[in-house]
Write an enzyme that holds these catalytic residues in place. Structure first.
Site, short mmCIF file in Angstrom:
data_model
loop_
_atom_site.label_atom_id
_atom_site.label_comp_id
_atom_site.label_asym_id
_atom_site.label_seq_id
_atom_site.Cartn_x
_atom_site.Cartn_y
_atom_site.Cartn_z
N TYR A 54 25.86 33.55 12.73
CA TYR A 54 25.39 31.96 12.94
C TYR A 54 23.88 32.22 13.05
O TYR A 54 23.31 33.01 14.32
CB TYR A 54 25.90 31.63 14.34
N LEU A 204 36.83 17.67 16.84
CA LEU A 204 36.13 16.19 16.57
C LEU A 204 36.09 16.02 15.10
O LEU A 204 35.47 15.08 14.56
CB LEU A 204 35.00 16.01 17.24
N GLY A 207 32.94 15.72 12.96
CA GLY A 207 32.12 14.30 13.34
C GLY A 207 32.95 13.06 13.04
O GLY A 207 32.53 12.21 13.59
N LEU A 209 35.75 12.34 14.21
CA LEU A 209 36.50 11.67 15.50
C LEU A 209 35.36 11.47 16.61
O LEU A 209 35.85 11.27 17.87
CB LEU A 209 37.43 12.76 15.92
N LEU A 222 33.96 19.24 2.49
CA LEU A 222 34.82 18.65 3.22
C LEU A 222 35.43 17.27 2.47
O LEU A 222 34.68 16.31 2.53
CB LEU A 222 33.93 18.08 4.53
N PRO A 223 36.53 17.42 2.01
CA PRO A 223 37.15 16.34 1.21
C PRO A 223 37.51 15.05 1.96
O PRO A 223 37.41 14.04 1.41
CB PRO A 223 38.39 16.82 0.35
#
Length: 323
Positions: A54, A204, A207, A209, A222-223
């Site tokens: 990260y 989530l 994003g 949710l 992210l399909p």
């Protein structure tokens, strides 16, 4: 903050943990990130999840900067290794060879400013290294005192069994949310059988949710955020909003509370880079869902209703948990 034990052999941890990845993404604001870490620790969110990749070490250094005298004894640091990046930050592979793990651990201990990591885990299964070799070398680090517990990330049930046979596994970190329920096919049952905790990330759904996703262009890997898939999934969020409104909470609160309600061996990671997100996490942790609430949530988002895969095909191929 309620606590839960991460598996039969793992540490006590708060039901909500802080995912620190967002603090090293984009154009990070270190002062705000440190304030977020301080707010989390002060509120009892003492499970701190990071990775050496990260920000190429930046994230671990942030955690060191945020800790005050006495904090180290009351926090649980969960750290991942094995993800390889080039100088531009591009992901270039996985390396969990024993020698590489030991080297990565040495650098992580230095950046974190600590003499041990509470839960250490390979970020993904390395297809070129038997899991027995990696876990066996990690067990040596446990014996030496530099690692307290061994965890895994995104592995399937068979790999989990093989690893656990070498050394007890404290927890499996894996994506689990109302929109990602693949863990329910066999992995969750295997965790329970073996006494392995489950640390859920992506609670989530990247994003979706939060109840506030506005589109704003497709996200290539992210399909579920593409075209018709996005429209279908946002319609599911609106159905969840009706349940959330009836309880006087947000869709995000409901989504996190749902994950926690799936079992006492499960903790949820909430990613944050601003102190305001800590208050949201506390609200979710304190939300008790009734049987009627859970039934309403399942009716709003039935298993299989979500459109699109978790990730694009090349990334899905890297997930042992999806095989």
């Amino acid at each position: 903050m309620q606590t839960r034990r991460l598996g039969t052999h793992g540490p006590l941890a708060p039901a909500i943990g802080l995912g620190c990845g967002p603090m090293s993404a984009g154009d990070p604001d270190d002062a705000t990130s440190v304030a977020t870490l301080r707010a989390a620790i002060d509120a009892g969110i003492t499970l701190i999840d990071t990775a050496d990749f990260y920000g190429n070490g930046h994230n671990e250094s942030l955690i060191r900067a945020a800790l005050r005298t006495g904090d180290r004894e009351r926090i649980v640091i969960s750290d991942k290794f094995g993800g390889l990046r080039d100088p531009s930050g591009r992901f270039v592979g996985i390396d969990t060879r024993p020698s590489s793990m030991k080297s990565a651990l040495a650098y992580s201990l230095q950046r974190l400013g600590t003499d041990h990591i509470d839960i250490y885990r390979p970020a993904r299964l390395d297809p070129d290294v038997p899991i027995e070799d990696t876990v066996g070398a990690m067990a040596e680090m446990v014996q030496a005192g530099w690692v307290r517990h061994i965890g895994l990330s995104e592995v399937g049930a068979e790999t989990l069994r093989r690893a656990h046979a070498v050394h007890p596994i404290a927890d499996l970190q894996i994506e689990y949310s109302l929109f990602s329920r693949g863990v329910e096919r066999s992995i969750l049952a295997t965790c329970r059988e073996l006494g392995v905790g489950l640390t859920a990330y992506g609670v989530l759904a990247h994003g979706l949710l939060t109840g506030a996703y506005a589109g704003g262009g497709e996200v290539g890997h992210l399909p579920r955020l593409h075209g018709d898939n996005l429209a279908t999934n946002l319609a599911l969020v609106e159905r969840l909003r009706e349940v959330a409104d009836a309880r006087g909470v947000t869709v995000a609160h409901l989504a996190v509370a749902w994950v926690l309600a799936q079992g006492e061996e499960i903790v949820a990671l909430v990613g944050a880079s601003r102190p305001s997100r800590i208050a949201d996490a506390l609200t979710a942790a304190g939300l008790a869902l009734s049987d009627a609430d859970l039934a309403a949530i399942d009716a709003a988002v039935p298993v299989g209703a979500v459109a699109g895969e978790r990730y694009a095909a090349p990334l899905m191929a890297m997930l042992d948990s999806e095989r």
